[in-house]
Design a protein around this motif. Structure first.
Motif, mmCIF file in Angstrom:
data_model
loop_
_atom_site.group_PDB
_atom_site.id
_atom_site.type_symbol
_atom_site.label_atom_id
_atom_site.label_comp_id
_atom_site.label_asym_id
_atom_site.label_seq_id
_atom_site.Cartn_x
_atom_site.Cartn_y
_atom_site.Cartn_z
ATOM 1 N N PHE A 3 5.120 2.630 8.034
ATOM 2 C CA PHE A 3 4.386 3.639 7.278
ATOM 3 C C PHE A 3 3.554 4.510 8.207
ATOM 4 O O PHE A 3 3.562 5.746 8.105
ATOM 5 C CB PHE A 3 3.501 2.956 6.233
ATOM 6 C CG PHE A 3 2.473 3.859 5.620
ATOM 7 C CD1 PHE A 3 2.836 4.806 4.672
ATOM 8 C CD2 PHE A 3 1.140 3.773 5.995
ATOM 9 C CE1 PHE A 3 1.881 5.655 4.113
ATOM 10 C CE2 PHE A 3 0.190 4.611 5.446
ATOM 11 C CZ PHE A 3 0.565 5.548 4.502
ATOM 12 N N TYR A 22 0.100 -3.165 2.201
ATOM 13 C CA TYR A 22 1.229 -3.767 2.923
ATOM 14 C C TYR A 22 0.809 -5.099 3.548
ATOM 15 O O TYR A 22 1.559 -6.077 3.518
ATOM 16 C CB TYR A 22 1.724 -2.812 4.017
ATOM 17 C CG TYR A 22 2.639 -1.717 3.516
ATOM 18 C CD1 TYR A 22 3.803 -2.017 2.823
ATOM 19 C CD2 TYR A 22 2.355 -0.370 3.749
ATOM 20 C CE1 TYR A 22 4.651 -1.013 2.361
ATOM 21 C CE2 TYR A 22 3.192 0.637 3.295
ATOM 22 C CZ TYR A 22 4.340 0.305 2.607
ATOM 23 O OH TYR A 22 5.174 1.297 2.160
ATOM 24 N N TRP A 23 -0.393 -5.122 4.108
ATOM 25 C CA TRP A 23 -0.874 -6.338 4.774
ATOM 26 C C TRP A 23 -1.047 -7.475 3.772
ATOM 27 O O TRP A 23 -0.685 -8.616 4.028
ATOM 28 C CB TRP A 23 -2.184 -6.036 5.483
ATOM 29 C CG TRP A 23 -2.155 -6.420 6.928
ATOM 30 C CD1 TRP A 23 -2.792 -7.462 7.523
ATOM 31 C CD2 TRP A 23 -1.446 -5.757 7.973
ATOM 32 N NE1 TRP A 23 -2.531 -7.486 8.870
ATOM 33 C CE2 TRP A 23 -1.700 -6.447 9.179
ATOM 34 C CE3 TRP A 23 -0.608 -4.641 8.016
ATOM 35 C CZ2 TRP A 23 -1.161 -6.079 10.398
ATOM 36 C CZ3 TRP A 23 -0.065 -4.261 9.222
ATOM 37 C CH2 TRP A 23 -0.341 -4.969 10.393
ATOM 38 N N GLU A 35 3.706 -7.632 4.354
ATOM 39 C CA GLU A 35 4.710 -6.667 4.823
ATOM 40 C C GLU A 35 4.175 -5.915 6.040
ATOM 41 O O GLU A 35 4.009 -4.696 6.020
ATOM 42 C CB GLU A 35 5.060 -5.688 3.693
ATOM 43 C CG GLU A 35 5.676 -6.339 2.472
ATOM 44 C CD GLU A 35 7.152 -6.657 2.688
ATOM 45 O OE1 GLU A 35 7.689 -6.304 3.747
ATOM 46 O OE2 GLU A 35 7.751 -7.266 1.787
ATOM 47 N N ARG A 36 3.894 -6.646 7.104
ATOM 48 C CA ARG A 36 3.309 -6.019 8.287
ATOM 49 C C ARG A 36 4.229 -4.967 8.889
ATOM 50 O O ARG A 36 3.784 -3.888 9.277
ATOM 51 C CB ARG A 36 3.000 -7.080 9.337
ATOM 52 C CG ARG A 36 1.835 -7.955 8.988
ATOM 53 C CD ARG A 36 1.521 -8.964 10.073
ATOM 54 N NE ARG A 36 1.484 -8.364 11.389
ATOM 55 C CZ ARG A 36 0.980 -8.950 12.459
ATOM 56 N NH1 ARG A 36 0.475 -10.158 12.363
ATOM 57 N NH2 ARG A 36 0.977 -8.350 13.644
ATOM 58 N N ARG A 86 6.494 -3.131 7.468
ATOM 59 C CA ARG A 86 6.512 -1.915 6.651
ATOM 60 C C ARG A 86 5.220 -1.122 6.819
ATOM 61 O O ARG A 86 5.224 0.103 6.772
ATOM 62 C CB ARG A 86 6.721 -2.273 5.177
ATOM 63 C CG ARG A 86 8.135 -2.777 4.872
ATOM 64 C CD ARG A 86 8.261 -3.200 3.437
ATOM 65 N NE ARG A 86 8.121 -2.066 2.531
ATOM 66 C CZ ARG A 86 7.828 -2.178 1.239
ATOM 67 N NH1 ARG A 86 7.600 -3.369 0.719
ATOM 68 N NH2 ARG A 86 7.746 -1.109 0.480
ATOM 69 N N GLY A 87 4.113 -1.836 7.029
ATOM 70 C CA GLY A 87 2.854 -1.144 7.302
ATOM 71 C C GLY A 87 2.926 -0.359 8.595
ATOM 72 O O GLY A 87 2.438 0.774 8.682
ATOM 73 N N ILE A 129 4.517 0.428 -3.621
ATOM 74 C CA ILE A 129 4.506 -0.645 -2.624
ATOM 75 C C ILE A 129 4.878 -1.976 -3.259
ATOM 76 O O ILE A 129 5.682 -2.736 -2.722
ATOM 77 C CB ILE A 129 3.125 -0.726 -1.954
ATOM 78 C CG1 ILE A 129 2.864 0.548 -1.135
ATOM 79 C CG2 ILE A 129 3.016 -1.956 -1.058
ATOM 80 C CD1 ILE A 129 1.484 0.628 -0.552
ATOM 81 N N GLN A 130 4.304 -2.260 -4.418
ATOM 82 C CA GLN A 130 4.585 -3.538 -5.079
ATOM 83 C C GLN A 130 6.049 -3.666 -5.489
ATOM 84 O O GLN A 130 6.596 -4.774 -5.506
ATOM 85 C CB GLN A 130 3.684 -3.693 -6.301
ATOM 86 C CG GLN A 130 2.219 -3.948 -5.944
ATOM 87 C CD GLN A 130 1.335 -4.046 -7.161
ATOM 88 O OE1 GLN A 130 1.645 -3.475 -8.219
ATOM 89 N NE2 GLN A 130 0.220 -4.752 -7.035
ATOM 90 N N VAL A 141 9.398 3.091 2.644
ATOM 91 C CA VAL A 141 8.172 3.674 3.195
ATOM 92 C C VAL A 141 8.160 5.193 3.014
ATOM 93 O O VAL A 141 7.113 5.785 2.731
ATOM 94 C CB VAL A 141 8.042 3.312 4.692
ATOM 95 C CG1 VAL A 141 6.987 4.158 5.368
ATOM 96 C CG2 VAL A 141 7.714 1.832 4.853
#
Length: 508
Positions: free
Chosen positions: A219, A207-208, A212-213, A215-216, A172-173, A178
């Motif tokens: 996911f 993600y939050w 990266e909402r 992408r969350g 994620i970092q 995803v």
């Protein structure tokens, strides 16, 4: 602490490791119990591994290792200890060398060396292959073999869970797609580490935290699209699984409408959200309607103060449409709960619907939900009845108001006064001053004294009506009742009779 069925929260994890790129050696520290493997011992174990592979290897001085910054650290709620570095036998070094050659299946190598490797050494093998620059899939195969051989104890499971958490966080970092994160969860399932809800929750939270909402959300959609199974940590369905947790995160940030639309959109897209996620979305509808009502009150206050123009018919129509759309979503969500959930949830559904209609100012619908709650055995609080009574009074819903007032027959004296006060304020808010005056007189008849501000509001409202319509009977009657109750002193009422164009003075 993690178990075979769950993952420890990333914020509670305690083993830190870093990659020393120049020598491909790694030091492992822990702090979960406020103890620590010495850097000297970690350095020595790593050096032994490297020297076994390359006899000409020269380990750097300990002071050099201290200079490295833990730039790729992960906290793990697991630690490895050793009273003596010599406890790590040559079997560990051989196993690592054989596994890195990849000339045979890992299971064959481990089967052959089974008797020579202790549980702690096998844990070190897992950690070794889990780090940057190593064959991470080998770590999964080693764990899979351990599981099949029934050699996965509590500590080994915790270690593997922590390793998987570190891999997910790194993906994620570093901005991986995803699908790569979901692929890793699938790999976990292949070796017997079925993703629990807490693991999926951690991914969403990461993600939050990174802002990266979207992408969350992607996911969660990918999890649903692939049909990945997960285990619920909370048997009561707290936060409702991936969709419910995602909606809960959005709601916690104040994006109530977004939370509602998320759940509705996913359901309408063919996915099947968890039942509890519908209840979370219904709560978001209530909160959005409540915030909208607050904003409207402020807007009307500005208009009364002359700071902005009064709302025109088009504005009112848009306001009503917004509330109607939200209520339609709430009803849709309630139908899905009843359709997919157990009968025990019906009371909660009607309770949410009641809150929606109260926030939207829909008296008749709110009264119906009070009855529905009673039918399913979930009696609403008396205060809710009074609130609905006030709403119905403000809208001059005579039949509903009469039905709600019937409860006063068995109420205590204090409760009767409270209900009549709500009724009075409802009439005042709706501008129904004749009915408000009758309510004041009824309260006085029963021995209840209305609040001063309520009495003053009724008198002021009646005076305005006299100026508009010339009807003074109700005003005179109310003044007489208030004077008899010593709530106002003797007074003179000046009346202007248009027909005869003269003033008449009446003593009360």
């Amino acid at each position: 602490m993690a178990s075979a069925h769950g993952f420890p929260p990333l914020t509670e994890l305690g083993l830190v490791f870093s990659s020393l790129s120049s020598t491909e050696r790694h030091c492992f520290l822990y702090s979960a119990t406020h103890k620590r493997i010495s850097l000297k011992r970690c350095h020595a174990v790593s050096a032994r591994i490297c020297k076994y592979r390359n006899p000409s290897f020269a380990a750097p001085k300990l002071s050099k290792i201290r200079e490295f910054r833990l730039c790729k650290s992960l906290e793990l709620d697991y630690f490895l200890t050793s009273d003596d570095e010599d406890e790590m036998g040559e079997g560990l070094l051989e196993a690592i060398e054989e596994l890195e050659r990849m000339t045979r299946e890992p299971s064959d190598i481990l089967e052959e060396m089974n008797d020579r490797l202790s549980a702690r050494e096998l844990q070190l093998v897992l950690v070794y292959f889990s780090q940057d620059g190593r064959d991470s899939w080998c770590a999964l195969e080693v764990f899979d073999w351990l599981r099949k051989e029934n050699r996965v104890d509590k500590e080994t499971m915790e270690l593997m869970v922590a390793i998987m958490c570190s891999w997910v966080k790194k993906l994620i970092q570093e901005g991986h797609h995803v699908s790569d994160v979901v692929d890793l969860l699938v790999d976990m399932d292949c070796v017997g580490l079925r993703p629990s809800f807490s693991m999926i929750e951690k991914v969403i939270s990461l993600y939050w935290e990174m802002g990266e909402r979207e992408r969350g959300i992607l996911f969660v959609e990918e999890i649903l699209r692939r049909g990945i199974e997960y285990t619920e940590d909370d048997k009561e369905g707290h936060k409702g699984g991936p969709i419910g947790y995602l909606a809960w995160k959005m709601m916690a940030e104040g994006d109530y409408k977004g939370a509602v639309r998320l759940v509705v959109r996913l359901r309408e897209s063919g996915f099947k959200p968890e039942v509890y996620s519908y209840l979370i979305a219904m709560t978001a509808v209530v909160k959005e309607l409540n915030e909208f009502a607050k904003a409207l009150r402020k807007l009307k206050g500005f208009a009364r103060a002359g700071m902005i123009a009064e709302l025109d018919s088009e504005d009112v129509e848009l306001i009503e449409k917004y509330k109607s759309d939200l209520l339609a979503d709430g009803v849709c969500l309630s139908n899905w709960v009843i359709e997919d959930g157990s009968p025990s949830l019906r009371g909660v559904v009607h309770e949410r619907l009641l809150a929606m209609y109260i926030c939207a100012g829909r008296g008749i619908e709110a009264e119906r939900q009070l009855l529905e709650m009673k039918l399913v055995g979930k009696e609403a609080d008396r205060d809710l009845y009074d609130i609905v009574l006030a709403i119905c009074a403000s809208q001059k819903e005579t039949s509903a108001t009469t039905r709600l007032l019937m409860r006063m027959d068995v109420a205590s004296s204090l409760q009767k006064k409270k209900s009549l006060s709500w009724l009075l304020r409802g009439y005042i808010k709706g501008g129904h001053y004749n009915e408000a005056a009758e309510t004041v007189m009824k309260m006085l008849e029963l021995g209840f004294f209305p609040e001063y501000l309520d009495r003053a509001a009724v008198l002021q409202g009646l005076r305005k009506r006299i100026q508009q319509f010339g009807n003074v009977d109700t005003y005179l009657k109310l003044c007489k009742c208030l004077s008899d109750a010593n709530l106002i002193g003797p007074c003179l009422v000046y009346l202007y009779i248009k027909k005869y164009k003269l003033w008449v003075v009446k003593m009360l």
